[in-house]
Motif scaffolding. Sequence first.
Motif, short mmCIF file in Angstrom:
data_model
loop_
_atom_site.label_atom_id
_atom_site.label_comp_id
_atom_site.label_asym_id
_atom_site.label_seq_id
_atom_site.Cartn_x
_atom_site.Cartn_y
_atom_site.Cartn_z
N SER A 41 -0.27 1.27 4.77
CA SER A 41 0.20 0.38 3.46
C SER A 41 -0.44 0.59 1.71
O SER A 41 -0.15 0.99 1.19
CB SER A 41 1.58 0.55 3.18
N LEU A 42 -1.10 -0.37 2.37
CA LEU A 42 -1.82 -0.75 1.33
C LEU A 42 -2.93 0.16 0.84
O LEU A 42 -3.47 0.44 -0.34
CB LEU A 42 -2.81 -2.38 2.22
N GLN A 43 -3.39 0.73 2.15
CA GLN A 43 -4.37 1.79 1.59
C GLN A 43 -3.75 2.90 1.27
O GLN A 43 -4.08 3.60 -0.01
CB GLN A 43 -4.91 1.79 3.09
N VAL A 44 -2.29 3.49 1.16
CA VAL A 44 -2.23 4.08 0.05
C VAL A 44 -1.73 3.81 -0.72
O VAL A 44 -1.84 4.36 -2.29
CB VAL A 44 -1.03 5.04 1.31
N LEU A 45 -1.43 2.58 -1.23
CA LEU A 45 -0.59 2.36 -2.35
C LEU A 45 -1.60 1.86 -4.04
O LEU A 45 -1.66 3.15 -4.23
CB LEU A 45 -0.21 1.07 -2.00
N VAL A 46 -3.32 1.57 -2.85
CA VAL A 46 -4.18 1.52 -4.11
C VAL A 46 -4.81 2.43 -4.11
O VAL A 46 -5.38 3.43 -5.10
CB VAL A 46 -5.10 1.08 -3.31
N SER A 47 -5.30 3.64 -3.54
CA SER A 47 -5.76 5.06 -3.51
C SER A 47 -4.52 5.94 -4.05
O SER A 47 -5.77 6.99 -4.52
CB SER A 47 -6.22 5.40 -2.11
N GLU A 48 -3.98 5.93 -3.88
CA GLU A 48 -2.64 7.30 -4.75
C GLU A 48 -1.56 6.71 -5.31
O GLU A 48 -1.39 7.23 -6.22
CB GLU A 48 -2.16 7.95 -2.71
N LEU A 49 -0.89 5.53 -4.58
CA LEU A 49 0.60 5.43 -5.10
C LEU A 49 0.24 4.25 -6.74
O LEU A 49 1.01 5.14 -7.86
CB LEU A 49 1.45 5.23 -4.39
N ILE A 50 -0.86 3.96 -6.69
CA ILE A 50 -1.10 3.35 -7.94
C ILE A 50 -1.49 3.88 -8.77
O ILE A 50 -0.64 4.00 -10.59
CB ILE A 50 -1.71 1.88 -7.93
N PRO A 51 -2.35 5.09 -9.05
CA PRO A 51 -3.08 5.80 -9.15
C PRO A 51 -1.72 6.69 -10.30
O PRO A 51 -1.44 7.01 -11.52
CB PRO A 51 -3.21 6.49 -9.45
N TRP A 52 -0.81 7.22 -9.05
CA TRP A 52 -0.07 8.41 -9.59
C TRP A 52 1.35 7.44 -10.85
O TRP A 52 1.57 7.65 -11.62
CB TRP A 52 0.90 8.28 -8.30
#
Length: 243
Positions: free
Chosen positions: A188-199
Motif C-alpha cells: 500500500s505504501l508503494q501505491v500511495l507514494v508512486s501514484e496516489l499522493i501525486p494524484w
Amino acid sequence: MPLRARSDGAVAGPLYSHHIPTSPLQKALLAAGSAAMALYDPYRHDMVAVLGETTGHRTLKVLRDRMRRDPEGAQILQERPRISTSTLDLGKLQSLPEGSLGREYLRFLDVNRVSPDTRAPTRFVDDEELAYVIQRYREVHDMLHTLLGMPTNILGEIVVKWFEAVQTGLPMCILGALFGPIQLSAQSLQVLVSELIPWAVQNGRRAPCVLNLYYERRWEQSLRALREELGITAPPVHIQGLA
C-alpha cells in the motif's frame, strides 16, 4: 461588548455552544496530547478534532477569508448550513437519479457504514466564526471522500488527508498526510507514494476551495459534472482492497 481575556490568556466565557475557553498553554498541552493519540490511532476522531482546533487558528483565518471572497462561500458563512441526519432529507437523496451528488453521497455513507452525526462539535476555537469554519470542514469531509472516490480504510483516509492538506493547509491535515503512512503495508505504501499522493496533490492544487461549495444545493448535480467543474480526475488505482 467583546469578552475580556483572563490573566492566563483565555477568553472570560464561552463564545458559542460547546465552547471551552483555554489559555495558550492549555492549547499547547492539548495539541501535544491529541497529536500523540491521533498518530497512534488515526481513527480517534475526537483526538483529530482537538488537534485541528488547537493548532489551526491562523489557517482558519485564511480559509474564512477565502470563503468571504467567494459568493457561494460567503453565503455559507452567512447561512451556516449543517450536515447531519437531522438536516438531511435522506428520502429525497435516495430518490435522486443514479450518479447525482446526493445519491452518491448517500451510497458512500451506506457502503462505508458511516454517519454524518459522528463529527464532534467545535470546542477549543476562540472565535465564533472560525469555529463554524472548522465545523464545516469536518462535516464536508465525507463529501470529499465521495468526490475523490476514496473509501474509509486507512489508505483512503491518508489520500483524502493529502488532498485536504493541499487545499486547506491545516496543520492536522499535514501531520496526518505525513505520518499516517507509517501504518501501511509495504504494498500500500508503494501505491500511495508512486501514484496516489501525486494524484491527490495535483487535484488539491487544481480544484478551487472545496469549502466554497454549497453542497446542499448541489444534490441533484451529477457527480461527474461536479468533478469536471472542480478539475478532479478519477483516481489512478482502485484501492478498496488495499490497507
